[in-house]
Write an enzyme that holds these catalytic residues in place. Structure first.
Site, mmCIF file in Angstrom:
data_model
loop_
_atom_site.group_PDB
_atom_site.id
_atom_site.type_symbol
_atom_site.label_atom_id
_atom_site.label_comp_id
_atom_site.label_asym_id
_atom_site.label_seq_id
_atom_site.Cartn_x
_atom_site.Cartn_y
_atom_site.Cartn_z
ATOM 1 N N SER A 62 57.860 4.062 -26.349
ATOM 2 C CA SER A 62 56.967 3.686 -24.859
ATOM 3 C C SER A 62 57.239 2.289 -24.578
ATOM 4 O O SER A 62 56.851 1.847 -23.259
ATOM 5 C CB SER A 62 55.646 3.865 -25.028
ATOM 6 O OG SER A 62 54.926 3.322 -25.954
ATOM 7 N N LYS A 105 46.527 3.515 -22.893
ATOM 8 C CA LYS A 105 47.261 2.372 -22.217
ATOM 9 C C LYS A 105 46.818 2.086 -21.025
ATOM 10 O O LYS A 105 46.737 0.929 -20.849
ATOM 11 C CB LYS A 105 48.675 2.993 -22.309
ATOM 12 C CG LYS A 105 49.488 2.998 -23.690
ATOM 13 C CD LYS A 105 50.675 3.789 -23.510
ATOM 14 C CE LYS A 105 51.209 3.934 -25.123
ATOM 15 N NZ LYS A 105 52.178 4.670 -25.258
#
Length: 164
Positions: A62, A105
């Protein structure tokens, strides 16, 4: 820095994150002219990417968009907007791929005081998992390509002093 090892990686990185950094550098090198990067600035240069160790090892796919943005910022002199967070993996073709753990996140970006979050287009539906009060305080920017992410994350060109 000068050197013959093109990419040095240190810190708490797993194999996936190491691959992300290698892909990021390859993408930047292959798109140097489009990014207004002096290709000679890449000759005989070594790049050192350090991800500080924290409580959680960084091994998820990511960080590609973040590493790519950092490299482009370094090589063009364009600052990364201090209000922008981002997540997404990058392919050699410059596509931004979806990631896991979007809710966590986004919550971390909110807690850090960021106002804009670049996410992969294919994670747009995952925003439903983010509490509504947090969603209302952030601007989300779903992207399909690295170019889109760079347009959002980097300050405009103002006769920037690029690395040469």
């Amino acid at each position: 820095m000068q050197g013959d090892e093109p990419l040095r990686l240190t810190g708490q990185l797993g194999d996936v994150m190491k691959e992300s950094a290698q892909i990021a550098l390859s993408w930047v090198k292959s798109h140097a002219s489009e990014l207004d990067i002096d290709e000679s600035a890449l000759d005989d240069r070594a790049f050192h990417v350090h991800v500080p160790a924290g409580a959680i090892p960084k091994d998820g796919p990511s960080a590609g968009i973040t590493i790519t943005t950092a490299l482009v910022s370094l090589l063009t002199g364009r600052a990364v907007r201090h209000t922008v967070g981002m997540t997404g993996e990058v392919t050699l073709q410059g596509r931004v791929l979806p990631i896991g753990g979007l809710k966590q996140k986004v919550l971390a970006a909110h807690a850090a005081g960021l106002t804009d979050v670049v996410i992969p287009e294919r994670n747009r539906a995952d925003l439903e998992d983010v509490p509504e009060d947090v969603r209302e305080q952030l601007a989300f920017h779903p992207v399909l390509s690295v170019d889109e992410a760079l347009d959002i994350a980097l300050e405009p060109v103002l006769h920037a002093h690029a690395l040469s």
